[in-house]
Design a protein around this motif. Structure first.
Motif, PDB file in Angstrom:
ATOM      1  N   SER A 115      -7.475   3.575   6.811  1.00  0.00           N
ATOM      2  CA  SER A 115      -8.001   2.962   5.584  1.00  0.00           C
ATOM      3  C   SER A 115      -9.469   3.324   5.387  1.00  0.00           C
ATOM      4  O   SER A 115      -9.917   3.525   4.256  1.00  0.00           O
ATOM      5  CB  SER A 115      -7.834   1.435   5.629  1.00  0.00           C
ATOM      6  N   ASP A 158      -2.349   3.227   0.200  1.00  0.00           N
ATOM      7  CA  ASP A 158      -2.530   2.652   1.540  1.00  0.00           C
ATOM      8  C   ASP A 158      -1.321   1.784   1.875  1.00  0.00           C
ATOM      9  O   ASP A 158      -1.249   0.633   1.467  1.00  0.00           O
ATOM     10  CB  ASP A 158      -3.830   1.844   1.601  1.00  0.00           C
ATOM     11  N   GLU A 159      -0.370   2.358   2.585  1.00  0.00           N
ATOM     12  CA  GLU A 159       0.893   1.692   2.926  1.00  0.00           C
ATOM     13  C   GLU A 159       1.527   1.030   1.704  1.00  0.00           C
ATOM     14  O   GLU A 159       1.865  -0.151   1.734  1.00  0.00           O
ATOM     15  CB  GLU A 159       0.664   0.648   4.018  1.00  0.00           C
TER      16      GLU A 159
HETATM   17 MG   LIG Z   1      -5.268   0.349   7.142  1.00  0.00          MG
END
Ligand SMILES: [Mg+2]
Ligand SMILES: Nc1ncnc2c1ncn2[C@@H]1O[C@H](COP(=O)(O)OP(=O)(O)OP(=O)(O)O)[C@@H](O)[C@H]1O
Length: 250
Positions: free
Chosen positions: A44, A166-167
Motif C-alpha cells: 500500500s 488496493d485489494e
Molecule cells: Mg496494504
C-alpha cells in the motif's frame, strides 16, 4: 520509449523503520501490474507513492520521465478494498463527487450547464460499470460487488491514465469476483489504462496481470525487524492470451 513510471532506488522509511528499500523498476504504459507479498511488505505504501500521496525518503519516482510531484492528480485514480465510496451520497452523486473533487482546485462545485454535462458523463460511467439503473441507490443498499463497481466508476470519471487497486476484490464472494475480473479487464482495455493492483490472491494476480511483482524482504534481522525493508523480489512478465471468464459480457 520512456517508461510511464520509473522507480530509481526508492526507499520508504517511517522514522527508523524501513518499509521499502532499493526499489528499482520501470512500468510501461498499458501494462497491468499485479503486486503480491506478505502483510506489511509495503504494497500500500508503494501505491501511495504512485498516487503522489507520499514522497520517497530516498530515490526518485518519475512519471513520463519527469520527477513526480507529491500531489494527487486527476491522471491517477484509486480503489480500496472498502470505504472508497461515500455513504451519504447516492451512486450518481458519488461519481459526480469524483469529478468535483478533481476540479475542486479550479471550480469547487459544479453548477448549471457544467453540472448537466458532468451528470451526462456520470451516467455514461455508471453504464460502463453496469450501474446505470442504480443511479439513485445509496451504498448501504448495494451489495459489496455493486459498491466496488461504484468505487471504480468514481475513480475512472476523471479519466485517469493510471488506476491503482488496493485489494479491490478481497471482500467479495468468488462468483462476484469473477464478474469483477471481467469488468476490470474490459475497462483496462477500453480506457487504455495502466493498472497497478495489489492482491493477496495469487491466482487473481496471474489471471489479470501482464506482470506480477512480489514484494518481500531479502534480509531479516531477528533482533531489529524494522532494520531492512522489502523490495521487488520477483518480477514475472506474462502473456495475456485468454479472456477472463465472467458474466460481464455486454
Ligand atoms: Mg496494504
Ligand atoms: N504513516 C506511517 N507511519 C508509520 N508506519 C507506517 C505508516 N504507514 C505504513 N506504515 C508501516 O509500514 C509497513 C508497510 O505498510 P503497508 O500498509 O504499505 O503494507 P502492506 O504491504 O500494504 O500490508 P497489507 O498486506 O497488510 O495491506 C507496515 O509495517 C506499517 O505499519
Amino acid at each position: 520509449m520512456t517508461a510511464l513510471l520509473s522507480f530509481r532506488n526508492v526507499w520508504v522509511e517511517y522514522g527508523d523503520k524501513i518499509v521499502l528499500e532499493r526499489v528499482g523498476l520501470d512500468i510501461d504504459a498499458g501494462s497491468f501490474v499485479s503486486i503480491v507479498g506478505p502483510s506489511g511488505a509495503g504494497k500500500s505504501s508503494f501505491l501511495r507513492l504512485v498516487l503522489g500521496q507520499e514522497a520517497p525518503s530516498r530515490g526518485e519516482v518519475l512519471l513520463d520521465g519527469q520527477p513526480m510531484r507529491a500531489e494527487c492528480g486527476p491522471d491517477r485514480g484509486i480503489v480500496f478494498q472498502r470505504y472508497s465510496v461515500l455513504p451519504h451520497l447516492d451512486a450518481r452523486r458519488n461519481v459526480l463527487f469524483g469529478l468535483e473533487c478533481a476540479g475542486a482546485r479550479v471550480t469547487g462545485r459544479l453548477f448549471g450547464a457544467a453540472r448537466r454535462r458532468a451528470l451526462e458523463e456520470v451516467d455514461a460511467m455508471l453504464d460502463a460499470v453496469g450501474l446505470l439503473s442504480a443511479g439513485g441507490t445509496y451504498p448501504a443498499q448495494m451489495s459489496g460487488g455493486m459498491q466496488q463497481r461504484l468505487a471504480i466508476a468514481q475513480a475512472l470519471i476523471t479519466r485517469p491514465r493510471i488506476l491503482l487497486l488496493d485489494e479491490p476484490f478481497g471482500a467479495l464472494d468468488p462468483g462476484i469476483r469473477k464478474d469483477m475480473h471481467a469488468l476490470i479487464t474490459r475497462l483496462w482495455r477500453e480506457y487504455s489504462l495502466t493498472v497497478i493492483m495489489v492482491t493477496h490472491d495469487i491466482g487473481e494476480a496471474f489471471a489479470l496481470g501482464t506482470r506480477v511483482l512480489t514484494f518481500d524482504k531479502r534480509r531479516h534481522d531477528p533482533h531489529a525487524p524494522h532494520r531492512y525493508g522489502a523490495t521487488a523480489t520477483y518480477d514475472i512478465a506474462l502473456e495475456r492470451k485468454t479472456e477472463v471468464q465472467g458474466s460481464d459480457a455486454e
